[in-house]
Enzyme design. Structure first.
Site, short mmCIF file in Angstrom:
data_model
loop_
_atom_site.label_atom_id
_atom_site.label_comp_id
_atom_site.label_asym_id
_atom_site.label_seq_id
_atom_site.Cartn_x
_atom_site.Cartn_y
_atom_site.Cartn_z
N SER A 158 -4.03 4.62 -0.16
CA SER A 158 -3.09 5.43 0.63
C SER A 158 -3.76 6.12 1.80
CB SER A 158 -2.46 6.51 -0.25
OG SER A 158 -1.80 5.93 -1.34
N GLU A 211 12.10 6.21 -5.36
CA GLU A 211 12.92 5.31 -4.53
C GLU A 211 12.36 3.89 -4.57
OE1 GLU A 211 11.89 8.35 -3.53
OE2 GLU A 211 13.87 9.29 -3.72
N GLU A 246 -1.05 -2.18 -13.15
CA GLU A 246 -0.43 -0.93 -13.61
C GLU A 246 0.67 -1.20 -14.63
OE1 GLU A 246 0.58 1.29 -10.10
OE2 GLU A 246 -1.50 1.89 -9.82
N GLN A 271 -9.63 4.56 -6.13
CA GLN A 271 -8.81 3.56 -5.42
C GLN A 271 -8.40 4.13 -4.06
OE1 GLN A 271 -6.06 1.46 -8.04
NE2 GLN A 271 -4.45 2.01 -6.61
N SER A 303 -7.43 9.83 -6.06
CA SER A 303 -7.72 10.49 -7.34
C SER A 303 -9.18 10.25 -7.72
CB SER A 303 -6.84 9.93 -8.46
OG SER A 303 -5.48 10.08 -8.12
C1 FAD Z 1 -0.87 12.44 -8.44
C2 FAD Z 1 -1.10 11.38 -7.39
C3 FAD Z 1 -2.22 10.57 -7.45
C4 FAD Z 1 -2.43 9.57 -6.48
N1 FAD Z 1 -3.59 8.84 -6.55
C5 FAD Z 1 -3.82 7.90 -5.61
C6 FAD Z 1 -5.06 7.15 -5.60
O1 FAD Z 1 -5.94 7.34 -6.45
N2 FAD Z 1 -5.27 6.25 -4.62
C7 FAD Z 1 -4.34 6.00 -3.64
O2 FAD Z 1 -4.59 5.13 -2.79
N3 FAD Z 1 -3.18 6.70 -3.60
C8 FAD Z 1 -2.89 7.65 -4.55
N4 FAD Z 1 -1.73 8.37 -4.50
C9 FAD Z 1 -0.80 8.15 -3.39
C10 FAD Z 1 0.49 7.47 -3.78
O3 FAD Z 1 0.27 6.10 -4.06
C11 FAD Z 1 1.48 7.67 -2.61
O4 FAD Z 1 1.71 9.07 -2.48
C12 FAD Z 1 2.79 6.98 -2.85
O5 FAD Z 1 2.63 5.59 -2.82
C13 FAD Z 1 3.85 7.38 -1.80
O6 FAD Z 1 3.34 7.25 -0.52
P1 FAD Z 1 3.43 8.45 0.55
O7 FAD Z 1 2.94 9.69 -0.11
O8 FAD Z 1 2.75 7.98 1.79
O9 FAD Z 1 4.99 8.63 0.85
P2 FAD Z 1 5.87 7.75 1.83
O10 FAD Z 1 5.64 6.31 1.55
O11 FAD Z 1 5.67 8.22 3.23
O12 FAD Z 1 7.32 8.13 1.35
C14 FAD Z 1 8.00 9.32 1.79
C15 FAD Z 1 9.41 9.30 1.21
O13 FAD Z 1 10.13 8.14 1.72
C16 FAD Z 1 10.62 7.36 0.64
N5 FAD Z 1 10.54 5.93 0.97
C17 FAD Z 1 9.47 5.28 1.51
N6 FAD Z 1 9.73 3.96 1.64
C18 FAD Z 1 11.00 3.77 1.16
C19 FAD Z 1 11.83 2.63 1.01
N7 FAD Z 1 11.41 1.41 1.38
N8 FAD Z 1 13.07 2.79 0.49
C20 FAD Z 1 13.50 4.05 0.10
N9 FAD Z 1 12.74 5.17 0.23
C21 FAD Z 1 11.52 5.03 0.73
C22 FAD Z 1 9.69 7.69 -0.53
O14 FAD Z 1 10.34 7.43 -1.77
C23 FAD Z 1 9.42 9.17 -0.31
O15 FAD Z 1 10.47 9.95 -0.82
C24 FAD Z 1 -1.49 9.38 -5.44
C25 FAD Z 1 -0.35 10.20 -5.37
C26 FAD Z 1 -0.15 11.19 -6.32
C27 FAD Z 1 1.08 12.06 -6.20
#
Ligand code: FAD
Length: 408
Positions: free
Chosen positions: A134, A378, A249, A131, A166
């Protein structure tokens, strides 16, 4: 709310159990794992073989319609199967994205040709999907996706970067969200595509994790050419397609968060001595065990509530957000307590300490990732605040602004 199986579910459970008993080995204890000692390639091969066996028995895609190669069962039957399989030593996780989110999206939005080409090989384990949503600046808010898809005649040219993908290093296909119109507001100019991961211009770079494993990857896309027949759903409707993917999900019901960590901590606390007496006699340990138990029991009740909704043919509600929020945090604090029970040795790899340390160590190390993947703590709290408690929504000032103007 009725937590018991319906007569049909009970009959299906018995049928599944008989098949599993004849085709797999039951777990002997909490520490039993299929993965032990296998390389990633061996594990993948075993997962594929198991998926093929399930397909032959009709259990590969229980809730998919018969005309698509599924069993034509209900989502509740799928949950029953997963609950039963969890009691056996079988490979897991390899097809989590394929069967849990990607293929249901293809089944919902795909053309008849796409469904005919992609569903059956994935059900049979021949293809693994990933998928690609991100990006470095788009995670919680996928409206910020910047990977660009530009139309050139009958083709799309894709350039950009995905991250945290992933399984991309072993996947044959992926569903990819890209921006096709920069003059529309952030969530309106997106389109979903089916990406053949073997195409020229795709580079997959694994990310090494704290556990020394590399489950996810960076994926770089440099002028990757896709035919228009690889578009999944209408142009500029990718947001809707993506929401239907994420909705799937909820049907997984947080299966990964319903382990019995508290029981594991009790065993370890009986075994280990602190100040010359069993650690289980210390108030702090007893209180940590109680916290882990309460969190797990609460999670279990919400999961059963979701199961009850599925059983009635409904979709589980937004309260399912609490499963991951509470479950992943409990794994982190419970795992930390278990590791602490081992004293300085608790940090030594479980292979040296003994198999009973595998689960708590794994949970402690992987819990931070679980608190982020599939929506951070969050974001789960926002869902609960807005959709369960009915509190006012967040201010979203960029909703109607053309994406191009947000770029500056
Ligand atoms: C083990 C693992 C597997 C994954 N697998 C996949 C995959 O297969 N495909 C894929 O596409 N993605 C995948 N991801 C990515 C995952 O979906 C994102 O990491 C997640 O959605 C958070 O996005 P970000 O890392 O960009 O953090 P950000 O969105 O930049 O967030 C940074 C911080 O800001 C906070 N924040 C952001 N927006 C808000 C809000 N509106 N209100 C309050 N706080 C907020 C967040 O909680 C976090 O603490 C994976 C992540 C992990 C850890």
């Amino acid at each position: 709310m009725d937590f018991n199986d319906t007569p049909e579910e009970a009959a299906f459970r018995a049928q599944v159990r008989t098949w599993l008993e004849a085709n797999a080995t039951a777990k002997r204890g909490r520490d039993d794992t299929f993965r032990a000692g296998l390389s990633e390639a061996e594990y993948l091969a075993a997962a594929r073989a198991w998926q093929k066996r399930k397909a032959a028995a009709g259990y590969a895609a229980i809730a998919a319609p018969r005309e698509m190669g599924g069993l034509g069962g209900t989502p509740a039957m799928q949950v029953v199967y997963s609950q039963e399989e969890a009691r056996f030593l079988t490979p897991d996780r390899v097809f989590e994205v394929s069967l849990g989110t990607a293929l249901p999206t293809v089944a919902m939005w795909g053309t008849p040709e796409q469904k005919a080409s992609y569903l059956q090989p994935a059900f049979e384990g021949d293809h693994v999907w990933c998928q690609l949503f991100s990006e470095p600046s788009a995670g919680s808010d996928l409206g910020n996706v910047r990977t660009r898809a530009t139309r050139e005649g009958d083709e799309w040219v894709i350039t950009g970067q995905k991250v945290w993908t992933s399984g991309a290093h072993f996947a044959q296909y992926g569903i990819l969200l890209a921006r096709t119109d920069w003059d529309q507001p952030k969530s309106k100019g997106l389109t979903m595509f089916i990406l053949d991961m073997g195409l020229p211009g795709i580079e997959v770079r694994p990310i090494r994790q704290i556990s020394d494993e590399a489950h996810f990857n960076e994926v770089f896309l440099s002028e990757v050419r896709l035919p228009d027949s690889a578009r999944l759903g209408p142009e500029n409707q990718g947001w809707k397609v993506m929401l239907s993917t994420l909705m799937q999900e909820r049907f997984s019901l947080g299966e990964n968060f319903s382990g019995d960590l508290y029981a594991q901590i009790i065993d370890l606390a009986r075994e280990v001595e602190w100040d010359g007496r069993p650690a289980i006699e210390h108030a702090r340990v007893r209180s940590g065990i109680a916290d882990a138990y309460i969190a797990q029991f609460g999670v279990e009740l919400i999961v059963r509530r979701g199961m009850s909704a599925i059983s009635r043919g409904e979709s589980p509600g937004p309260e399912m957000a609490a499963v991951k929020l509470v479950g992943a945090r409990a794994f982190q604090t419970g795992g930390a307590l278990a590791v602490e029970l081992g004293g300085a040795e608790g940090l030594i790899a479980q292979e040296d300490l003994g198999p009973e340390w595998r689960l708590p160590q794994l949970l402690w190390i992987s819990a931070p990732g679980a608190r982020i993947a599939g929506g951070t703590d969050e974001i789960q709290k926002n869902t609960i605040a807005e959709r369960v408690l009915g509190l006012p929504g967040e201010l979203r000032t960029d909703r109607d602004v053309p994406f191009r103007e947000l770029e500056g």
